[in-house]
Design a protein around this motif. Structure first.
Motif, PDB file in Angstrom:
ATOM      1  N   PHE A  68       6.482   1.935   4.051  1.00  0.00           N
ATOM      2  CA  PHE A  68       6.009   2.593   2.825  1.00  0.00           C
ATOM      3  C   PHE A  68       6.853   2.150   1.640  1.00  0.00           C
ATOM      4  O   PHE A  68       8.062   1.942   1.779  1.00  0.00           O
ATOM      5  CB  PHE A  68       6.094   4.122   2.957  1.00  0.00           C
ATOM      6  N   CYS A  69       6.193   2.021   0.493  1.00  0.00           N
ATOM      7  CA  CYS A  69       6.899   1.732  -0.751  1.00  0.00           C
ATOM      8  C   CYS A  69       6.278   2.569  -1.860  1.00  0.00           C
ATOM      9  O   CYS A  69       5.121   2.987  -1.756  1.00  0.00           O
ATOM     10  CB  CYS A  69       6.765   0.257  -1.131  1.00  0.00           C
ATOM     11  N   LYS A  70       7.061   2.766  -2.898  1.00  0.00           N
ATOM     12  CA  LYS A  70       6.572   3.537  -4.039  1.00  0.00           C
ATOM     13  C   LYS A  70       5.485   2.749  -4.767  1.00  0.00           C
ATOM     14  O   LYS A  70       4.475   3.282  -5.201  1.00  0.00           O
ATOM     15  CB  LYS A  70       7.755   3.794  -4.967  1.00  0.00           C
ATOM     16  N   GLN A  71       5.719   1.463  -4.952  1.00  0.00           N
ATOM     17  CA  GLN A  71       4.741   0.594  -5.613  1.00  0.00           C
ATOM     18  C   GLN A  71       4.891  -0.825  -5.080  1.00  0.00           C
ATOM     19  O   GLN A  71       5.833  -1.116  -4.353  1.00  0.00           O
ATOM     20  CB  GLN A  71       4.911   0.649  -7.125  1.00  0.00           C
ATOM     21  N   LYS A  72       3.925  -1.674  -5.473  1.00  0.00           N
ATOM     22  CA  LYS A  72       3.875  -3.010  -4.878  1.00  0.00           C
ATOM     23  C   LYS A  72       4.589  -4.020  -5.775  1.00  0.00           C
ATOM     24  O   LYS A  72       4.141  -4.280  -6.894  1.00  0.00           O
ATOM     25  CB  LYS A  72       2.398  -3.398  -4.743  1.00  0.00           C
ATOM     26  N   CYS A  73       5.672  -4.603  -5.291  1.00  0.00           N
ATOM     27  CA  CYS A  73       6.340  -5.653  -6.075  1.00  0.00           C
ATOM     28  C   CYS A  73       5.466  -6.912  -6.025  1.00  0.00           C
ATOM     29  O   CYS A  73       4.890  -7.234  -4.980  1.00  0.00           O
ATOM     30  CB  CYS A  73       7.726  -5.938  -5.511  1.00  0.00           C
ATOM     31  N   THR A  74       5.419  -7.618  -7.138  1.00  0.00           N
ATOM     32  CA  THR A  74       4.430  -8.700  -7.265  1.00  0.00           C
ATOM     33  C   THR A  74       4.690  -9.894  -6.340  1.00  0.00           C
ATOM     34  O   THR A  74       3.788 -10.666  -6.071  1.00  0.00           O
ATOM     35  CB  THR A  74       4.406  -9.216  -8.719  1.00  0.00           C
ATOM     36  N   TYR A  75       5.923 -10.064  -5.872  1.00  0.00           N
ATOM     37  CA  TYR A  75       6.270 -11.240  -5.063  1.00  0.00           C
ATOM     38  C   TYR A  75       6.313 -10.936  -3.570  1.00  0.00           C
ATOM     39  O   TYR A  75       6.545 -11.822  -2.755  1.00  0.00           O
ATOM     40  CB  TYR A  75       7.657 -11.767  -5.490  1.00  0.00           C
ATOM     41  N   CYS A  76       6.087  -9.672  -3.200  1.00  0.00           N
ATOM     42  CA  CYS A  76       6.423  -9.231  -1.847  1.00  0.00           C
ATOM     43  C   CYS A  76       5.280  -9.426  -0.853  1.00  0.00           C
ATOM     44  O   CYS A  76       4.136  -9.060  -1.130  1.00  0.00           O
ATOM     45  CB  CYS A  76       6.806  -7.755  -1.892  1.00  0.00           C
ATOM     46  N   ASP A  77       5.606  -9.960   0.339  1.00  0.00           N
ATOM     47  CA  ASP A  77       4.576 -10.064   1.375  1.00  0.00           C
ATOM     48  C   ASP A  77       4.973  -9.308   2.647  1.00  0.00           C
ATOM     49  O   ASP A  77       4.450  -9.560   3.716  1.00  0.00           O
ATOM     50  CB  ASP A  77       4.249 -11.536   1.686  1.00  0.00           C
ATOM     51  N   PHE A  78       5.930  -8.387   2.523  1.00  0.00           N
ATOM     52  CA  PHE A  78       6.272  -7.557   3.685  1.00  0.00           C
ATOM     53  C   PHE A  78       5.150  -6.566   3.938  1.00  0.00           C
ATOM     54  O   PHE A  78       4.337  -6.302   3.052  1.00  0.00           O
ATOM     55  CB  PHE A  78       7.574  -6.784   3.438  1.00  0.00           C
ATOM     56  N   HIS A  79       5.180  -5.997   5.141  1.00  0.00           N
ATOM     57  CA  HIS A  79       4.141  -5.007   5.423  1.00  0.00           C
ATOM     58  C   HIS A  79       4.578  -3.629   4.916  1.00  0.00           C
ATOM     59  O   HIS A  79       5.648  -3.131   5.288  1.00  0.00           O
ATOM     60  CB  HIS A  79       3.858  -4.920   6.924  1.00  0.00           C
ATOM     61  N   PHE A  80       3.743  -3.034   4.070  1.00  0.00           N
ATOM     62  CA  PHE A  80       4.022  -1.676   3.587  1.00  0.00           C
ATOM     63  C   PHE A  80       2.726  -1.102   3.013  1.00  0.00           C
ATOM     64  O   PHE A  80       1.759  -1.833   2.775  1.00  0.00           O
ATOM     65  CB  PHE A  80       5.105  -1.693   2.491  1.00  0.00           C
ATOM     66  N   SER A  81       2.743   0.211   2.831  1.00  0.00           N
ATOM     67  CA  SER A  81       1.607   0.877   2.195  1.00  0.00           C
ATOM     68  C   SER A  81       2.168   1.781   1.106  1.00  0.00           C
ATOM     69  O   SER A  81       3.298   2.281   1.230  1.00  0.00           O
ATOM     70  CB  SER A  81       0.872   1.711   3.243  1.00  0.00           C
ATOM     71  N   GLY A 135      12.384  -2.285   5.656  1.00  0.00           N
ATOM     72  CA  GLY A 135      11.003  -1.984   5.277  1.00  0.00           C
ATOM     73  C   GLY A 135      10.382  -3.071   4.434  1.00  0.00           C
ATOM     74  O   GLY A 135      10.801  -4.220   4.502  1.00  0.00           O
ATOM     75  N   GLY A 136       9.400  -2.625   3.624  1.00  0.00           N
ATOM     76  CA  GLY A 136       9.199  -1.288   3.115  1.00  0.00           C
ATOM     77  C   GLY A 136      10.441  -0.722   2.407  1.00  0.00           C
ATOM     78  O   GLY A 136      11.351  -1.442   2.053  1.00  0.00           O
ATOM     79  N   THR A 137      10.408   0.553   2.227  1.00  0.00           N
ATOM     80  CA  THR A 137      11.521   1.230   1.548  1.00  0.00           C
ATOM     81  C   THR A 137      11.968   2.443   2.368  1.00  0.00           C
ATOM     82  O   THR A 137      11.445   3.550   2.188  1.00  0.00           O
ATOM     83  CB  THR A 137      11.094   1.688   0.129  1.00  0.00           C
ATOM     84  N   PRO A 138      12.916   2.244   3.273  1.00  0.00           N
ATOM     85  CA  PRO A 138      13.365   3.368   4.104  1.00  0.00           C
ATOM     86  C   PRO A 138      13.901   4.540   3.294  1.00  0.00           C
ATOM     87  O   PRO A 138      13.763   5.699   3.704  1.00  0.00           O
ATOM     88  CB  PRO A 138      14.468   2.758   4.960  1.00  0.00           C
ATOM     89  N   ALA A 161      18.027   0.637   0.835  1.00  0.00           N
ATOM     90  CA  ALA A 161      17.770   1.675  -0.168  1.00  0.00           C
ATOM     91  C   ALA A 161      17.443   1.021  -1.504  1.00  0.00           C
ATOM     92  O   ALA A 161      18.090   0.054  -1.903  1.00  0.00           O
ATOM     93  CB  ALA A 161      19.001   2.559  -0.309  1.00  0.00           C
ATOM     94  N   ASN A 162      16.455   1.557  -2.172  1.00  0.00           N
ATOM     95  CA  ASN A 162      16.149   1.050  -3.508  1.00  0.00           C
ATOM     96  C   ASN A 162      16.860   1.906  -4.550  1.00  0.00           C
ATOM     97  O   ASN A 162      17.061   3.111  -4.353  1.00  0.00           O
ATOM     98  CB  ASN A 162      14.629   1.059  -3.735  1.00  0.00           C
ATOM     99  N   PRO A 163      17.246   1.306  -5.677  1.00  0.00           N
ATOM    100  CA  PRO A 163      18.055   2.021  -6.669  1.00  0.00           C
ATOM    101  C   PRO A 163      17.475   3.373  -7.090  1.00  0.00           C
ATOM    102  O   PRO A 163      18.224   4.340  -7.280  1.00  0.00           O
ATOM    103  CB  PRO A 163      18.102   1.045  -7.846  1.00  0.00           C
ATOM    104  N   ASN A 206       7.336  -5.714 -11.108  1.00  0.00           N
ATOM    105  CA  ASN A 206       6.849  -4.368 -10.807  1.00  0.00           C
ATOM    106  C   ASN A 206       7.815  -3.593  -9.917  1.00  0.00           C
ATOM    107  O   ASN A 206       7.411  -2.874  -8.999  1.00  0.00           O
ATOM    108  CB  ASN A 206       5.456  -4.401 -10.172  1.00  0.00           C
ATOM    109  N   ARG A 207       9.092  -3.755 -10.172  1.00  0.00           N
ATOM    110  CA  ARG A 207      10.092  -2.954  -9.454  1.00  0.00           C
ATOM    111  C   ARG A 207      10.033  -1.523  -9.982  1.00  0.00           C
ATOM    112  O   ARG A 207       9.660  -1.299 -11.139  1.00  0.00           O
ATOM    113  CB  ARG A 207      11.506  -3.514  -9.681  1.00  0.00           C
ATOM    114  N   ALA A 208      10.456  -0.578  -9.148  1.00  0.00           N
ATOM    115  CA  ALA A 208      10.333   0.822  -9.545  1.00  0.00           C
ATOM    116  C   ALA A 208      11.556   1.346 -10.290  1.00  0.00           C
ATOM    117  O   ALA A 208      11.605   2.512 -10.648  1.00  0.00           O
ATOM    118  CB  ALA A 208      10.081   1.670  -8.295  1.00  0.00           C
TER     119      ALA A 208
HETATM  120  S1  SF4 Z   1      10.226  -2.341  -2.530  1.00  0.00           S
HETATM  121 FE1  SF4 Z   1      10.748  -4.060  -1.175  1.00  0.00          FE
HETATM  122  S2  SF4 Z   1       9.275  -3.966   0.508  1.00  0.00           S
HETATM  123 FE2  SF4 Z   1       8.500  -2.643  -1.138  1.00  0.00          FE
HETATM  124  S3  SF4 Z   1       7.086  -3.939  -2.275  1.00  0.00           S
HETATM  125 FE3  SF4 Z   1       9.089  -4.101  -3.284  1.00  0.00          FE
HETATM  126  S4  SF4 Z   1      10.110  -5.860  -2.313  1.00  0.00           S
HETATM  127 FE4  SF4 Z   1       8.382  -5.275  -1.017  1.00  0.00          FE
END
Ligand code: SF4
Length: 373
Positions: A10-23, A59-62, A93-95, A130-132
């Motif tokens: 799971f992530c808060k939002q979708k970063c434009t460069y990211c291809d990891f699996h998350f929702s 993750g994702g964003t644990p 962890a994201n900031p 598109n970082r949060a």
């Molecule tokens: S927070 Fe990390 S995993 Fe989530 S979309 Fe951004 S780069 Fe991808």
């Protein structure tokens, strides 16, 4: 020694460069946790009697999970897996999630290392990526985390970012050095297929720097790291005072690991296991009592070549005993090795094959010369 990886999809939002699996549908978190718990029970014997030394929540964003949810997962893991010899327990962890309350709660859960996705210190980058988080939030997070987890945080930085000048890149690195961050991972921005960034590149909405600019930025990185006492123990990873990432190092050195959660991979020395990269399918399969995974039997060539590829990227190099257990030493290998040594790109020390400083610049090419075909 073995490790456990838990993928939090799971992530808060979708970063434009990211291809990891998350929702970004976080209402699915309770179902995910319930599926994960079932997977733990079904796969508890995967690592046999190997000692589990590392636990990694990626993750994702644990950090998007609440401390209560993380606690619930850890308590369940402890019921089925022997975790009393853990030496490293990492949380990505994201900031935007790094606040005093969370930091203290994570510590209480047993987390002893944070991996923070900072990526850049330019506000414009946060926007197009598109970082949060904002830069102010990023800096505050790093400084606070470093107080609560002294000498136990690693920060991800990116170079090769469009319009990142050499001076700006240097100031990003220098900021982390000034904060006395003990571990830094620096990756070049890559354009992954099917990402928003790849679409922008195709439609020329964004232009990337060329390889020479990337090489220059990499040089700046090496220069700053060396000058300030960081050791490049893997091509993209730098540590002070031997504070190496134990979990990631064990991947590079061919250790076994169990990956749990959607899209997680596992490795038992011979086979690779891939969990389905779809939260709904993952949950459904486990609700029906089946494992949502595919298995790939790795060929001798795959295992041999992978060990060379990952081992050569590290300061420890490739364990030759381990390598020749997969396939015996042959004439072709010795001929290539002789040529590489003559160029001063490679050395052999105590049954390990190690790249020299000059060789590090050609790591991938050298690996290919030693591959088993
Ligand atoms: S927070 Fe990390 S995993 Fe989530 S979309 Fe951004 S780069 Fe991808």
């Amino acid at each position: 020694m073995a490790g456990i990886y838990i993928h939090i999809p799971f992530c808060k939002q979708k970063c434009t460069y990211c291809d990891f699996h998350f929702s970004i549908q976080t209402k699915g978190i309770p179902n995910f946790i319930s599926g994960l718990k079932k997977e733990v029970v079904l796969r508890k014997d995967f690592l046999g009697n190997q000692t589990i030394k590392t636990l990694y929540f990626g993750g994702g964003t644990p950090s998007l999970l609440s401390p209560t949810e993380l606690k619930e997962i850890v308590a369940h893991l402890k019921l089925y897996l022997k975790l009393d010899e853990l030496v490293e327990f990492t949380l990505e962890a994201n900031p935007e999630d790094i606040q005093l309350e969370n930091l203290l709660a994570w510590k209480e859960i047993g987390i002893n290392r944070l991996s923070i996705g900072l990526q850049s210190l330019k506000e414009e980058d946060m926007k197009w990526m598109n970082r949060a988080h904002s830069i102010a939030q990023g800096k505050h997070a790093i400084e606070l985390a470093n107080q609560i987890f002294p000498n136990a945080i690693t920060v991800d930085l990116m170079y090769g970012i469009p319009q990142l000048s050499e001076e700006e890149w240097r100031t990003h690195i220098q900021y982390l050095i000034a904060q006395n961050i003990s571990h830094i991972s620096a990756y070049c921005l890559t354009v992954e297929p099917k990402t928003i960034l790849s679409n922008w590149v195709k439609t020329k909405k964004i232009t990337l720097d060329d390889d020479d600019q990337h090489a220059k930025q990499f040089e700046i990185l090496l220069e700053e790291m060396t000058k300030h006492g960081y050791e490049q123990y893997e091509i993209s990873n730098f540590a002070k005072n031997q504070q190496y990432a134990i979990h990631n190092s064990s991947y590079w050195l061919g250790a076994h690991y169990l990956g749990l959660g959607p899209s997680a991979h596992s490795f038992d020395g011979k086979k690779r296991y891939w969990n389905v990269a779809n939260n709904q399918h993952y949950f459904q399969a486990l609700a029906n009592g089946s494992l949502p995974l595919e298995i790939e039997e790795l060929s001798k060539e795959n295992r041999y070549n992978e060990l060379i590829l990952t081992g050569l990227r590290t300061k420890w190099g490739v364990n030759l005993k381990q390598l020749f257990n997969i396939a015996p030493r042959n004439h072709q290998f010795d001929t290539s090795l002789l040529a590489l040594k003559a160029k001063n790109w490679m050395k052999e020390e105590n049954d390990f094959l190690i790249l020299t400083e000059a060789g590090k610049l050609f790591a991938d090419r050298i690996s290919q010369e030693l591959f088993l075909i």
